[in-house]
Write a protein that holds these residues in place. Structure first.
Motif, mmCIF file in Angstrom:
data_model
loop_
_atom_site.group_PDB
_atom_site.id
_atom_site.type_symbol
_atom_site.label_atom_id
_atom_site.label_comp_id
_atom_site.label_asym_id
_atom_site.label_seq_id
_atom_site.Cartn_x
_atom_site.Cartn_y
_atom_site.Cartn_z
ATOM 1 N N ILE A 100 35.097 56.924 -28.009
ATOM 2 C CA ILE A 100 34.270 55.732 -28.114
ATOM 3 C C ILE A 100 33.656 55.313 -26.773
ATOM 4 O O ILE A 100 32.543 54.823 -26.708
ATOM 5 N N ASP A 101 34.380 55.586 -25.678
ATOM 6 C CA ASP A 101 33.886 55.193 -24.355
ATOM 7 C C ASP A 101 32.882 56.180 -23.769
ATOM 8 O O ASP A 101 32.326 55.953 -22.711
ATOM 9 N N ASP A 102 32.660 57.294 -24.432
ATOM 10 C CA ASP A 102 31.731 58.278 -23.889
ATOM 11 C C ASP A 102 30.343 57.688 -23.677
ATOM 12 O O ASP A 102 29.847 56.943 -24.508
ATOM 13 N N VAL A 103 29.743 58.057 -22.565
ATOM 14 C CA VAL A 103 28.360 57.672 -22.325
ATOM 15 C C VAL A 103 27.491 58.696 -23.048
ATOM 16 O O VAL A 103 27.716 59.899 -22.918
ATOM 17 N N ASN A 104 26.546 58.220 -23.830
ATOM 18 C CA ASN A 104 25.795 59.130 -24.697
ATOM 19 C C ASN A 104 24.408 59.498 -24.198
ATOM 20 O O ASN A 104 23.618 60.055 -24.958
ATOM 21 N N ALA A 105 24.105 59.174 -22.959
ATOM 22 C CA ALA A 105 22.754 59.484 -22.499
ATOM 23 C C ALA A 105 22.716 59.812 -21.017
ATOM 24 O O ALA A 105 23.590 59.409 -20.242
ATOM 25 N N LEU A 106 21.699 60.559 -20.655
ATOM 26 C CA LEU A 106 21.395 60.846 -19.255
ATOM 27 C C LEU A 106 20.006 60.308 -18.975
ATOM 28 O O LEU A 106 19.065 60.563 -19.740
ATOM 29 N N LEU A 107 19.886 59.587 -17.887
ATOM 30 C CA LEU A 107 18.606 58.961 -17.561
ATOM 31 C C LEU A 107 18.045 59.565 -16.275
ATOM 32 O O LEU A 107 18.752 59.664 -15.264
ATOM 33 N N LEU A 108 16.786 59.977 -16.338
ATOM 34 C CA LEU A 108 16.084 60.435 -15.131
ATOM 35 C C LEU A 108 15.361 59.235 -14.543
ATOM 36 O O LEU A 108 14.528 58.617 -15.207
ATOM 37 N N THR A 109 15.725 58.890 -13.314
ATOM 38 C CA THR A 109 15.078 57.743 -12.676
ATOM 39 C C THR A 109 14.395 58.195 -11.392
ATOM 40 O O THR A 109 14.737 59.239 -10.829
ATOM 41 N N GLU A 110 13.447 57.407 -10.955
ATOM 42 C CA GLU A 110 12.824 57.661 -9.664
ATOM 43 C C GLU A 110 12.495 56.329 -9.025
ATOM 44 O O GLU A 110 11.865 55.478 -9.643
ATOM 45 N N GLN A 111 12.961 56.157 -7.792
ATOM 46 C CA GLN A 111 12.643 54.921 -7.079
ATOM 47 C C GLN A 111 11.218 55.016 -6.548
ATOM 48 O O GLN A 111 10.709 56.101 -6.350
ATOM 49 N N GLY A 112 10.598 53.868 -6.348
ATOM 50 C CA GLY A 112 9.237 53.869 -5.818
ATOM 51 C C GLY A 112 8.228 54.167 -6.905
ATOM 52 O O GLY A 112 8.584 54.389 -8.059
ATOM 53 N N LYS A 113 6.971 54.187 -6.509
ATOM 54 C CA LYS A 113 5.917 54.302 -7.515
ATOM 55 C C LYS A 113 5.240 55.664 -7.542
ATOM 56 O O LYS A 113 4.251 55.867 -8.228
ATOM 57 N N GLU A 114 5.776 56.606 -6.772
ATOM 58 C CA GLU A 114 5.083 57.888 -6.662
ATOM 59 C C GLU A 114 5.103 58.702 -7.944
ATOM 60 O O GLU A 114 4.186 59.446 -8.225
ATOM 61 N N ARG A 115 6.164 58.550 -8.703
ATOM 62 C CA ARG A 115 6.308 59.273 -9.969
ATOM 63 C C ARG A 115 6.044 60.764 -9.818
ATOM 64 O O ARG A 115 5.190 61.336 -10.487
ATOM 65 N N ARG A 116 6.781 61.361 -8.924
ATOM 66 C CA ARG A 116 6.607 62.798 -8.718
ATOM 67 C C ARG A 116 7.713 63.593 -9.386
ATOM 68 O O ARG A 116 7.600 64.784 -9.557
#
Ligand SMILES: [Zn+2]
Length: 282
Positions: A100-116
């Motif tokens: 039940i405690d399992d995390v069910n997702a992986l998130l790709l994040t990027e700081q800043g606005k470059e979006r590279r």
């Protein structure tokens, strides 16, 4: 990229076997490919998170998602599942597990606005031969002196540029290029042809030991380090004493990176044209 390697191992441990439910890009630049569609992987368990060069490979049987984190990107467990995550580029959502405690997702994040940072969804059997991985040179980790000597002989390049050129040798970034030259006690501006076979022995050993040290450090951490956390002998240490000989670490600045070196250890004491000072003299 020891930090990417250790992170891939960590994610494999946490998520392999989990069945993909959804892949959600949060903006139109996040997914770089049109076909095959990400939903080809829905219902398949994650085989492994691997690494090639600076890229993470999120592998399912039909397709592999290739992820480039760039400078400030992260692929992290995502317990919150918010609709508009801060810096969010894309999310892998897995079917709920038994725990039940399992995390069910992986998130790709990027700081800043470059979006590279970005994701390529590629057919599993073509992933290594298609862009962005198709033109990468051999992996730096584990390269032999013989293989390196062949690459040195191909084209005359400055060693620092050679090490950073992913088409020549894959997986060395700006920090390791500085560290490897210092460890090998060679000038960052030595040319690969002149280094030849004897140079290849020294550089291959330096790659090995720098990579192994950084990997040990990264594996001992709970998450991927940021560049300021990493311990360096010369990288980002301009003006500080060399840890080997106490000479002062020097810098040559370029637009995208800085070459750091120790004159005593690497250039027989010679100070290379430092364009940071000379630009003020002009
Ligand atoms: Zn030194």
């Amino acid at each position: 990229m020891p930090e990417v390697q250790a992170h891939a191992e960590r994610l494999t441990e946490q998520f392999s076997g989990r069945v993909l439910d959804r892949f959600t890009p949060f903006n139109f630049t996040a997914l770089k490919t049109a076909a095959p569609p990400p939903d080809s992987a829905y219902g398949f368990p994650l085989i492994q998170v691997g690494r090639r060069g600076k890229y993470l490979l999120v592998r399912f049987e039909p397709v592999t998602f290739v992820i480039h984190l760039m400078q400030g990107g992260r692929l992290v467990p995502d317990p919150k599942l918010s609709a508009k995550p801060r810096g969010g580029q894309a999310r892998f959502t897995f079917a709920a597990g038994d725990v039940i405690d399992d995390v069910n997702a992986l998130l790709l994040t990027e700081q800043g606005k470059e979006r590279r940072a970005g994701v390529w969804c590629l057919s599993a059997d073509e992933v290594l031969t298609s862009p962005p991985l198709g033109r990468l040179g051999p992996e730096a980790a584990g390269i032999t002196p013989g293989e390196l000597a062949v690459l040195f002989g191909r084209k005359s390049m400055r060693i620092h540029g050679f090490l950073r050129d992913q088409r020549m040798i894959a997986g060395i970034g700006r920090r390791l290029a500085n560290e490897v030259c210092h460890r090998a006690k060679i000038s960052p501006f030595a040319t690969t042809k002149k280094l030849s076979e004897a140079g290849a022995v020294v550089v291959a050993a330096a790659i090995d030991s720098c990579f192994a040290e950084s990997l040990d450090y990264e594996r001992a951490r709970p998450d991927m380090s940021s560049s300021k956390d990493r311990v360096s002998a010369v990288h980002r240490r301009t003006g500080e004493p060399c840890r080997v000989c106490e000479d002062s670490i020097r810098a040559v600045e370029y637009s995208g990176y800085t070459v750091n070196y120790c004159p005593t250890c690497q250039t027989s004491g010679k100070v290379l044209a430092d364009n940071t000072t000379s630009k003020f003299l002009k």
